[in-house]
Design a protein around this motif. Structure first.
Motif, mmCIF file in Angstrom:
data_model
loop_
_atom_site.group_PDB
_atom_site.id
_atom_site.type_symbol
_atom_site.label_atom_id
_atom_site.label_comp_id
_atom_site.label_asym_id
_atom_site.label_seq_id
_atom_site.Cartn_x
_atom_site.Cartn_y
_atom_site.Cartn_z
ATOM 1 N N LEU A 70 0.824 -1.207 0.000
ATOM 2 C CA LEU A 70 0.000 0.000 0.000
ATOM 3 C C LEU A 70 0.860 1.260 0.000
ATOM 4 O O LEU A 70 0.482 2.275 -0.592
ATOM 5 N N TYR A 74 0.567 4.534 -2.267
ATOM 6 C CA TYR A 74 0.500 5.890 -1.738
ATOM 7 C C TYR A 74 1.559 6.776 -2.400
ATOM 8 O O TYR A 74 1.298 7.947 -2.713
ATOM 9 N N TYR A 164 -4.463 10.013 3.347
ATOM 10 C CA TYR A 164 -4.810 9.096 2.273
ATOM 11 C C TYR A 164 -6.182 8.481 2.550
ATOM 12 O O TYR A 164 -6.518 8.152 3.685
ATOM 13 N N PHE A 166 -8.490 5.216 1.668
ATOM 14 C CA PHE A 166 -8.473 3.870 1.095
ATOM 15 C C PHE A 166 -9.904 3.444 0.799
ATOM 16 O O PHE A 166 -10.769 3.473 1.663
ATOM 17 N N VAL A 186 -6.752 4.077 -3.953
ATOM 18 C CA VAL A 186 -6.097 4.967 -3.013
ATOM 19 C C VAL A 186 -6.283 6.381 -3.528
ATOM 20 O O VAL A 186 -5.956 6.671 -4.694
ATOM 21 N N LYS A 188 -5.832 10.674 -2.893
ATOM 22 C CA LYS A 188 -5.058 11.684 -2.167
ATOM 23 C C LYS A 188 -5.426 13.068 -2.676
ATOM 24 O O LYS A 188 -5.595 13.283 -3.863
#
Length: 607
Positions: A70, A74, A164, A166, A186, A188
């Motif tokens: 992950l 990210y 972040y 998820f 993901v 952002k």
């Protein structure tokens, strides 16, 4: 026919050879089975523990690998910040000519296509959402079915926080012969690099679960085990088999074993709220231990049988002279002291025979000496007990007088002359009684001594000390050792009243049991912990004076009282103690009494 040749006998009628063979054989077999069972149990437990620890290490590594995986996603969402041209294009206000908008889209989507070249086949799509939606994907699909982004929670959450986001199941992508593939995302927030307060939009990376599945498939849980991922809502994200799902859900509730013989291990992926659960078969873990146990048991039983056969042959050879000695001992038992064991052996049995001969020779002399010795020892024992009672009595009396004189001195120094005179009169009464009492006194005199002593102490502590005496007047004529209860009462005053400011209550009661009189001294102090209580009981049992510094008397009076009782009445009587933290302490004196009826005697004399 066999019953007539070998009639059954009771165990008492067996010869020593038969008993030795039977018991040795039984012990050999029992030790073999017991050792095999212990070895198997311990080996199984250790092996199962080690296996569980190994599985736990695998799970922790799986969770760490998922977390690392992950992290890579990210970091993918941070790529736009590394390209100044892309950030400038994203920061440009909306509008402009159609050619400028087309050039802006071409620039941003070309950048996203470069990201998609990233050598990972699980990245399905990368999208940037500002005033427009820019996207690049491996399959022909849109960002969302209807592109009404404000209706999606992940979009609203990304605009509201810099953390972040998820999205565990962001739908599926489809195309051509590939079919439908489940994905997660993901997300952002994107901010301006020139003014971090300006939110430009969001960047969203979609990936299928193949990367996570690859991580999970590298963890081997055995043929009868299973590996699962469960989200925070209790839904299964991944299941290697459908068989153990109920056990996996039980692991989330804290269970470490299932009813059908499986060990459960868990590892958390806290960043996304996932729990990785491993279900391992205990039978599969212990298969090697069971095979080892069966082989060890087989070899042990075989060795025990061989040892038993060798023991039979050796027993017949070595027991023959021993049985002869037994026969001679029976003759000595009948009064024949002229028998001897004739043998030239120099081993242990030869030594036993020589010792038997010497023993028989000395028995006659010892019989003559024994009669005189018994009388001498009996008289010496009586004199020793009498001397011990005198010594203990003299040890207790100075201690009591010293504390009483110290109390009178304190009263005089504080200006309480009337109280001091009252104390002097009480002390005078006590000393006069002590000079007249013998080694035993009526219980009434002991009670009067307690009233005098506790009266003085109650005055000394000015209301902090109160007491009650519960003793039936019918017991007053019964004689008891002098100063029997006073050291116990003094112990309660010193260790309870002197060491705290709360009110202290001391209660003295009596109880008759068949042939026994019980006298109890109870206080409401803080009590003793188990270690202190155990040490005191051991000193009382061993009648051992504690090692203390000069000028202190911790536990001496209690041991003295116990010694006096046992010296006068025997080991069946004495002093016992019960205590607990916050429950106070109870000392119980047990002495013989001529009455047999069981009743509780009470007389209340409150102070």
């Amino acid at each position: 026919m066999r019953l007539r040749l070998f009639p059954m006998k009771s165990y008492r009628e067996w010869s020593i050879k038969t008993k030795l063979l039977a018991m040795t054989g039984l012990l050999l077999l029992c030790s073999v089975f017991f050792e095999s069972y212990l070895s198997y149990t311990r080996y199984t437990r250790d092996f199962q523990r080690q296996s569980s620890e190994k599985v736990q290490q695998i799970l922790d590594q799986v969770a760490l690998n998922i977390d690392t995986y992950l992290d890579d996603l990210y970091r993918l969402t941070l790529y736009p910040y590394r390209n100044e041209r892309i950030m400038q294009a994203l920061e440009e206000p909306p509008g402009g000519t159609e050619l400028e908008q087309l050039e802006k889209r071409r620039l941003i989507e070309s950048f996203l296509e470069e990201i998609m070249i990233y050598p990972r086949g699980d990245i399905a799509r990368v999208s940037v959402v500002t005033d427009e939606i820019y996207s690049s994907s491996r399959l022909p699909t849109k960002l969302v079915p209807d592109e009404r982004l404000e209706e999606y929670d992940w979009y609203r959450q990304a605009l509201a926080t810099q953390e972040y986001i998820f999205v565990p199941d962001s739908g599926s992508v489809s195309g051509g012969r590939v079919g439908s593939v489940r994905t997660f995302s993901v997300v952002k927030q994107l901010r301006s690099i020139s003014n971090s307060q300006i939110i430009l939009g969001v960047i969203k990376a979609d990936a299928d679960y193949s990367g996570i599945i690859d991580i999970l498939e590298k963890a081997e849980m055995g043929q009868d085990g299973g590996l699962y991922i469960v989200d925070a809502a209790g839904e299964f994200v991944y299941a290697s088999t459908e068989q153990h799902k109920a056990a996996a859900l039980g692991a989330l509730q804290g269970f470490t074993h299932s009813k059908d013989g499986y060990v459960l291990n868990t590892a958390e992926v806290p960043r996304i709220g996932w729990t990785v659960v491993a279900v391992s078969s205990v039978l599969e873990m212990n298969r090697e231990a069971i095979d080892t146990r069966n082989k060890a048991l087989l070899f042990s039983v075989g060795g025990a049988l061989i040892a038993l056969l060798a023991l039979i042959a050796l027993t017949r050879h070595f027991l023959k002279p021993l049985l002869l000695i037994v026969k001679l001992m029976k003759e000595v038992e009948l009064g024949r002291l002229d028998v001897t064991f004739q043998s030239s052996r120099r081993d242990e049995i030869g030594y036993l025979g020589s010792a038997f001969n010497r023993l028989v020779g000395r028995i006659g002399v010892m019989l003559q000496e024994n009669t005189a010795l018994v009388k001498e020892v009996y008289e010496s024992k009586l004199l020793q007990q009498e001397a011990q009672i005198n010594a203990l009595f003299n040890q207790i009396r100075p201690h009591f007088i010293f504390n009483t004189l110290n109390l009178i001195s304190l009263s005089m120094q504080s200006g309480k002359q009337e109280k001091a005179i009252e104390h002097i009169n009480a002390l005078s009464s006590i000393l006069r009684g002590m000079s007249q009492w013998d080694k035993e006194m009526p219980l009434q005199k002991e009670v009067e001594l307690l009233h005098a002593y506790l009266g003085i102490q109650s005055s000394r502590y000015e209301g902090r000390l109160s007491y009650t005496v519960h003793i039936d007047p019918s017991l007053y004529p019964h004689h008891v050792p002098a100063l029997l209860l006073q050291p116990l009462v003094e112990n309660a005053v010193v260790h309870v009243c002197e060491r705290r400011k709360e009110p202290t209550v001391i209660s003295i009661t009596s109880k008759l049991l068949p042939g026994k009189l019980l006298l109890e001294v109870r206080d409401n102090g803080p009590g003793m912990d188990e270690e202190t209580l155990g040490a005191l009981r051991r000193r009382l049992e061993a009648m051992e004076q504690p090692a203390v510094a000069a000028g202190t008397r911790t536990g001496i009076g209690l041991v003295n009282v116990n010694k006096r009782i046992k010296a006068r009445y025997g080991s069946a009587y004495g002093l016992s103690v019960e205590s607990g933290m916050g429950l106070g302490t109870v000392f119980t004196i047990t002495i013989p009494y001529g009455g047999t009826e069981e009743r509780t005697h009470v007389q209340i004399a409150d102070r």
